[in-house]
Design an enzyme around this catalytic site. Structure first.
Site, PDB file in Angstrom:
ATOM      1  N   GLY A  86     -37.022  -3.944-101.660  1.00 40.52           N
ATOM      2  CA  GLY A  86     -38.305  -3.839-100.973  1.00 40.52           C
ATOM      3  C   GLY A  86     -38.344  -4.715 -99.742  1.00 40.52           C
ATOM      4  CB  SER A  87     -41.206  -5.978 -97.832  1.00 42.37           C
ATOM      5  OG  SER A  87     -41.909  -6.819 -98.734  1.00 42.37           O
TER       6      SER A  87
ATOM      7  CB  VAL B 139     -42.326  -8.434-101.803  1.00 41.89           C
ATOM      8  CG1 VAL B 139     -42.341  -8.403-103.327  1.00 41.89           C
ATOM      9  CG2 VAL B 139     -43.667  -7.946-101.264  1.00 41.89           C
ATOM     10  N   GLY B 140     -39.598 -10.058-101.383  1.00 39.40           N
ATOM     11  CA  GLY B 140     -38.355 -10.592-101.910  1.00 39.40           C
ATOM     12  C   GLY B 140     -38.303 -12.105-101.828  1.00 39.40           C
TER      13      GLY B 140
ATOM     14  CD  GLU C 157     -31.168  -2.152-100.736  1.00 39.37           C
ATOM     15  OE1 GLU C 157     -31.469  -1.389 -99.790  1.00 39.37           O
ATOM     16  OE2 GLU C 157     -30.947  -1.762-101.890  1.00 39.37           O
TER      17      GLU C 157
ATOM     18  CB  CYS D   8     -33.338  -0.526 -96.392  1.00 41.60           C
ATOM     19  SG  CYS D   8     -31.965   0.052 -97.417  1.00 41.60           S
TER      20      CYS D   8
END
Length: 482
Positions: free
Chosen positions: A229-230, A233-234, A251, A285
Site C-alpha cells: 500500500g501507501s 501507512v507502511g 511494498e 505501483c
C-alpha cells in the site's frame, strides 16, 4: 434475512458478521448505482478472534509439513482455475479494471500459486563442514508463526495470492485484511482455500478499514505483517511494530521512469508507454508515470504517442470495446484531477486529457492524460499520482536521464529504451529501483522473480520468488555430534 456469506468475515472456519454490527457499501466504480453488497466492517474484537483462531491452529498446520500443505494448495489451484470467470467478473465489478485485465490478473494469481506449490520440495537448508570431528553442521527453515496480511485494492486477487500462498506453504497461520474497496474478491479467494481443505483457523478473513488493520498490527501474537500500500501507512505499520521487533514486509509506492534515448525504437517505446501508463487506469505501483525522453526525439515520440492516447475509448470494464476503465473511487478521481491542476500551476501543459470523463452511467472516470513541459523536480514529477496521468520530461542524453530517473524518493521500477549494449548494462547498474526492464513495458515481471522496490518503495524481503521465505520463515542452524 440471512446475510450472504461473502459479505462476512471468515474466522475459525465459519462466516460471521462483525461484533460491531456495522457494514460498508461496496460500489461498482464504473456504475455507482450498482451496489455489490453491504460488507461487514470489523472492529478490534473481530481481529482478536481471528488471531485467536490462527494461534490455536498454528502448531497443527506446521506439523504436517510443506509437502502435505502443498497438496492442499494444489486443490485450491484446481478450484480457482475452474472459477476464473467468477473471479474476473468480481474484480471488474468492484475494482473497475477491464475484464481482459481481470482475467490476466486471475491467471497471474494462478501462476503465483503454481510457483509456490513447486517450492514445497525446495525449501532447502544447507549442510556445511563442521570444525569438530564427528559433527554435522546444517541450516533449515521454520515457520515465522501467525502472520497478518494487509492487501490493497488495485490487485485484489494477485496481491492476496502472493501473500496467502507462501504464508500457508511455509506453515504460517494467517489473518488476511483486504482493502475495504475490494472485499468480494478476497472473500472468494478465502472460500476457494476453505473448499480445498485448509483447516479451520489456518486462514482467516477480516473485512474493514483502519481499525481492523491497526488491531492486527498491534496484536503481540502476530509475528509479522506483510503489507502492500501507501508509504504513509507502511511507515505507520513499521513504527507500530518496531517496539516489539515485529517482522515487516512492506511494498510501498512508486514513481517509475521510462527512459527513451535518441537511438530507441520509438514505436516499441510507445507501445510500452501506453501499457505502462494507462493499463489498469495507471493504478499500480509499477505504473509508468514519467517518460524521460532525449530532446532530440521528443517530438517524434509525442507525434506517435499522443494520437494513440487521444483515441483511447473510456468505458466500463465489462465493455469489450473499452481501452481504459474507471479509477476505483471518487477520492482517487479527485486526486488525479487535483494533481493535473497543480502540475499546470507549476508550468506543465496538458497535451491531452486532464478532465473527468462523463459516461452514460455514474462512475469515476478520468481521461487518459499526458502532461508535457514538466519540470523534473516539480510535484507531479516527484510524487505518486496513482491514476492515468503521464508526465513527459526532456533530457540531454543518458547521464541526465538517469539523474532525473533517480531523483525521486521511490524506486519500484525503472525502464530504458536504447539500442546500445553498453548503456543497457550501464542502466542496470545505475537505476535505483528494484525491478528493471529494457526495451519492454516496465510493469511487474514474472511469478518466479522477486517483486520488490528500492529506497522508499520497499522494506523487508521481496514478494514472490524463493526470496519470499526470508519473510515467512526463520532460518535455524544446527550442529549435531554423533
Amino acid at each position: 434475512m440471512t446475510q450472504p456469506e461473502h459479505l462476512l468475515n471468515y474466522i475459525n472456519g465459519s462466516w460471521q458478521a462483525s461484533v460491531g454490527g456495522q457494514v460498508r457499501a461496496n460500489l461498482n466504480p464504473a456504475n455507482t448505482d450498482d451496489v455489490i453488497g453491504a460488507f461487514t466492517e470489523s472492529v478490534t474484537v473481530d481481529v482478536t478472534a481471528a488471531v485467536d483462531a490462527a494461534t490455536a491452529a498454528q502448531s497443527a498446520w506446521d506439523a504436517i509439513g510443506p509437502v502435505a500443505r502443498a497438496a492442499v494448495l494444489t486443490e485450491a489451484r484446481r478450484l480457482i482455475g475452474e472459477r476464473v470467470d467468477e473471479f474476473a467478473a468480481a474484480i471488474t465489478r468492484e475494482q473497475g479494471k477491464r475484464l481482459s485485465e481481470s482475467i490476466g490478473e486471475t491467471n497471474r494469481a494462478l501462476a503465483i500459486l503454481d510457483f509456490t506449490i513447486g517450492e514445497a520440495r525446495r525449501m532447502n537448508g544447507v549442510t556445511t563442514p563442521a570444525e569438530d570431528p564427528r559433527t554435522i553442521a546444517m541450516t533449515f527453515h521454520r515457520p515465522l508463526g501467525v502472520v497478518g496480511l494487509i492487501t490493497p485494492w488495485n490487485f485484489p486477487l494477485a496481491v492476496p495470492m502472493w501473500k496467502v500462498a507462501p504464508a500457508l506453504l511455509a506453515g504460517c497461520a494467517a489473518v488476511l485484511k483486504p482493502s475495504p474497496l475490494t472485499p468480494l474478491t478476497s472473500a472468494l479467494l478465502v472460500q476457494a482455500f476453505a473448499d480445498a481443505g485448509v483447516p479451520a483457523g489456518v486462514l482467516n478473513l477480516v473485512q474493514g478499514d483502519r481499525e481492523a488493520g491497526a488491531a492486527l498490527v498491534d496484536d503481540p501474537r502476530v509475528a509479522g505483517i506483510s503489507f502492500t500500500g501507501s508509504l504513509s501507512v507502511g511507515t505507520e505499520i513499521n513504527r507500530a511494530g518496531s517496539g516489539r521487533l515485529m517482522r515487516t514486509q512492506l511494498e510501498l509506492g512508486g514513481k517509475n521512469a521510462l527512459i527513451v534515448l535518441a537511438d530507441a525504437d520509438l514505436d516499441d517505446a510507445v507501445e510500452a508507454i501506453l501499457h505502462g501508463a494507462f493499463s489498469q487506469s495507471g493504478q499500480r505501483c509499477s505504473a509508468t508515470s514519467r517518460v524521460i525522453v532525449d530532446r532530440n526525439v521528443e517530438q517524434a515520440l509525442l507525434s506517435r504517442l499522443l494520437p494513440r492516447v487521444q483515441q483511447m475509448q473510456i468505458g466500463r470494464g465489462d465493455a469489450h470495446w473499452a481501452d481504459i476503465g474507471p479509477v476505483v473511487n471518487e477520492q482517487r478521481q479527485q486526486a488525479c484531477l487535483d494533481a493535473v491542476a497543480r502540475a499546470v500551476n507549476d508550468g506543465a501543459d496538458i497535451a491531452c486529457g486532464g478532465k473527468a470523463a462523463v459516461l452514460d452511467t455514474p462512475g469515476y472516470f478520468v481521461e487518459p492524460t499526458v502532461l508535457i513541459n514538466v519540470a523534473w523536480d516539480s510535484e507531479v514529477a516527484q510524487e505518486e499520482v496513482f491514476g492515468p496521468v503521464l508526465s513527459v520530461i526532456t533530457c540531454d542524453g543518458y547521464d541526465e536521464a538517469m539523474r532525473i530517473a533517480n531523483s525521486v524518493r521511490y524506486g519500484m521500477s525503472g525502464t530504458i529504451f536504447t539500442q546500445s549494449p553498453t548503456l543497457i548494462f550501464q542502466a542496470l547498474n545505475d537505476f535505483q529501483a528494484g525491478m528493471l526492464h529494457v526495451n519492454r513495458a516496465g510493469v511487474g515481471s514474472y511469478a518466479h522473480l522477486p517483486h520488490m522496490g528500492a529506497k522508499a518503495s520497499q522494506l523487508g524481503a521481496p514478494e514472490c520468488s524463493p526470496d519470499v521465505w526470508n519473510f515467512y520463515t526463520d532460518l535455524r542452524s544446527a550442529c549435531i555430534k554423533y
